[in-house]
Scaffold this active site. Structure first.
Site, short mmCIF file in Angstrom:
data_model
loop_
_atom_site.label_atom_id
_atom_site.label_comp_id
_atom_site.label_asym_id
_atom_site.label_seq_id
_atom_site.Cartn_x
_atom_site.Cartn_y
_atom_site.Cartn_z
N ASN A 219 47.41 32.11 56.16
CA ASN A 219 46.16 32.89 56.45
C ASN A 219 45.10 31.78 56.93
OD1 ASN A 219 44.65 31.97 53.87
ND2 ASN A 219 46.45 33.25 52.93
N PRO A 316 54.67 36.70 43.42
CA PRO A 316 54.08 36.96 42.07
C PRO A 316 52.44 36.82 42.30
CG PRO A 316 55.10 34.84 42.01
CD PRO A 316 55.49 35.53 43.51
N ILE A 318 49.58 35.38 40.72
CA ILE A 318 49.36 34.14 39.78
C ILE A 318 48.32 34.52 38.82
CG2 ILE A 318 48.73 31.70 39.88
CD1 ILE A 318 49.89 31.74 42.87
N PHE A 336 38.83 35.91 42.88
CA PHE A 336 38.13 35.63 44.06
C PHE A 336 38.57 37.20 44.95
CE2 PHE A 336 34.99 32.50 45.49
CZ PHE A 336 34.95 31.93 44.35
N LYS A 350 39.37 44.77 41.67
CA LYS A 350 40.03 43.85 41.21
C LYS A 350 39.80 43.50 39.85
CE LYS A 350 40.88 42.24 45.40
NZ LYS A 350 41.06 41.43 46.58
#
Ligand code: C5P
Length: 409
Positions: A219, A316, A318, A336, A350
């Site tokens: 990305n 996964p 993190i 973030f 989030k």
């Protein structure tokens, strides 16, 4: 405004720059320029030996001020340069600091203006920083090591030395740090030590998930925000570990860096390290998916215009894994959220989904690769926007916010 054009971190600081004798004096010219560019006013003082290596004319031109070389210089009104010069200074940086100069210092000798200045400065108000520069044998000599330890015990901050090829042709410890490193060390020196004694773990940059030996999924994250946070935490006195995806950024000074490529490698580096840290800041833009089975060889066009297909498996998470560690092993976690819209809603979602105390939202397309950003801090208490700024200034503000939350835990 970009940091490269607006780096004024020493605005309002008055720096006494002392040069003692050594070939590294040539770097002191560059250092003087860097300090001025960073907004400082610089008063240069040179020993007689320093003037053998570089002329006061050069330093006067770069600092915009007449250089002092003698304790008998009659320019100060009271004819006491050794007193007057240090009273207005925010710091006295001796670069290069030769072996002989450090030896004079620890004995309290004051045979020339520069050593006189060091002795006569108000210790509490005018800190002394030394950038040693000498041949590696001189540096390693027990007398020098003893003197440097004593100078530190007397309150001096020692910056470096670095290691590498030396002007004498030998290789080893004793090189003066580069001008930009000394500038950054001085900038760090003036930052409040809000994270002193804390250990901070940061992830930064993108990850790269191999499709075949020459292609992959990645990305647009540049790693700049994460590297700025690592630097700001180190400036604030923390011991910092930075786990970086594939980026081309220099390691901030004093930061221990671990380079990884894929999300799995980042996970493998972070999870065992996390319990030894007090704070975890996950700035990395980790790929959510990876090819289940990367091709051993480059995938070729088959001539029938059929696109290759491959299965993806989920990487996964993190941050969520660190946030799930048992309380005794769990650092204080900051996530973030890089979004393209609806920042507050996504960040709050989030916060809950990952089970972390703070999520920092930013608009990915508006900030990826750039030097500036806007941050939205979202936690249980509410939201707070850190207005647009360069990433290092924002990182310093974020460090302040984290330190505040840590102190009230
Ligand atoms: O899951 P999402 O990508 O929306 O969340 C972003 C946050 O989670 C960031 O802090 C990012 O570093 C972290 N993250 C992670 N591991 C992943 C995916 C995201 O640590 N696999």
């Amino acid at each position: 405004m970009s940091r490269t054009t607006d780096l004024k971190d020493l605005q309002g600081r008055h720096i006494l720059l002392g040069l003692s004798g050594g070939i590294a004096c040539y770097k002191a010219a560059d250092l003087c320029r860097e300090l001025v560019k960073a907004g400082a006013t610089v008063q240069v003082v040179m020993t007689e030996a320093a003037a053998q290596f570089i002329t006061p004319v050069t330093l006067q031109a770069l600092s915009g001020r007449p250089v002092y070389t003698s304790q008998w210089d009659a320019r100060p009104g009271n004819n006491m340069a050794h007193i007057e010069l240090s009273r207005a200074a925010d710091a006295l940086l001796v670069a290069p600091a030769s072996a002989d100069f450090i030896a004079q210092l620890v004995q309290g000798r004051a045979g020339d203006l520069l050593s006189l200045l060091c002795l006569a400065r108000p210790i509490e108000r005018c800190p002394l920083l030394l950038a040693p520069a000498m041949n590696r044998e001189m540096w390693l000599h027990p007398a020098t090591q003893r003197n440097v330890a004593q100078a530190q015990a007397d309150g001096a901050r020692v910056l470096g030395p670095g290691s590498g090829a030396q002007a004498c042709g030998e290789t080893g410890d004793g090189r003066m740090l580069e001008a930009a490193e000394l500038r950054d060390a001085l900038i760090a020196f003036f930052q409040p030590q809000l994270l002193a004694g804390r250990r901070v773990l940061v992830t930064a940059g993108p990850t790269f998930e191999a499709i075949d030996p020459v292609r992959g999924i990645t990305n647009l994250s540049s790693g700049k925000m994460g590297f700025a946070i690592a630097r700001a935490a180190a400036e604030a006195g923390a011991q910092v570990t930075l786990v970086a995806g594939p980026v081309h950024l220099p390691t901030p000074m004093g930061v221990q860096r671990i380079d990884v490529t894929s999300a799995q490698q980042m996970f493998d580096a972070v999870l065992p390290a996390a319990p030894a840290h007090d704070i975890f800041v996950a700035t990395a833009a980790v790929a959510d998916w990876r090819p289940a089975q990367p091709n051993a060889h480059k995938i070729k066009k088959d001539g029938k215009k059929l696109a290759p297909s491959f299965d993806l498996v989920e990487n996964p998470d993190i941050l969520a894994a660190v946030a799930r560690l048992p309380a005794a092993q769990r650092p204080w976690c900051v996530g973030f959220a890089a979004e393209s819209q609806d920042l507050a809603r996504h960040a709050r979602e989030k916060l809950q989904r990952k089970g972390v105390p703070l999520v920092v939202g930013n608009l990915g397309p508006a900030t990826f690769g750039r030097d500036d950003n806007t941050l939205l801090l979202v936690d249980a208490a509410g939201e707070r926007e850190l207005p647009p700024g360069d990433k290092l200034s924002l990182a310093r503000e974020l460090v302040r916010e984290i330190a505040q939350r840590m102190s009230t835990r």
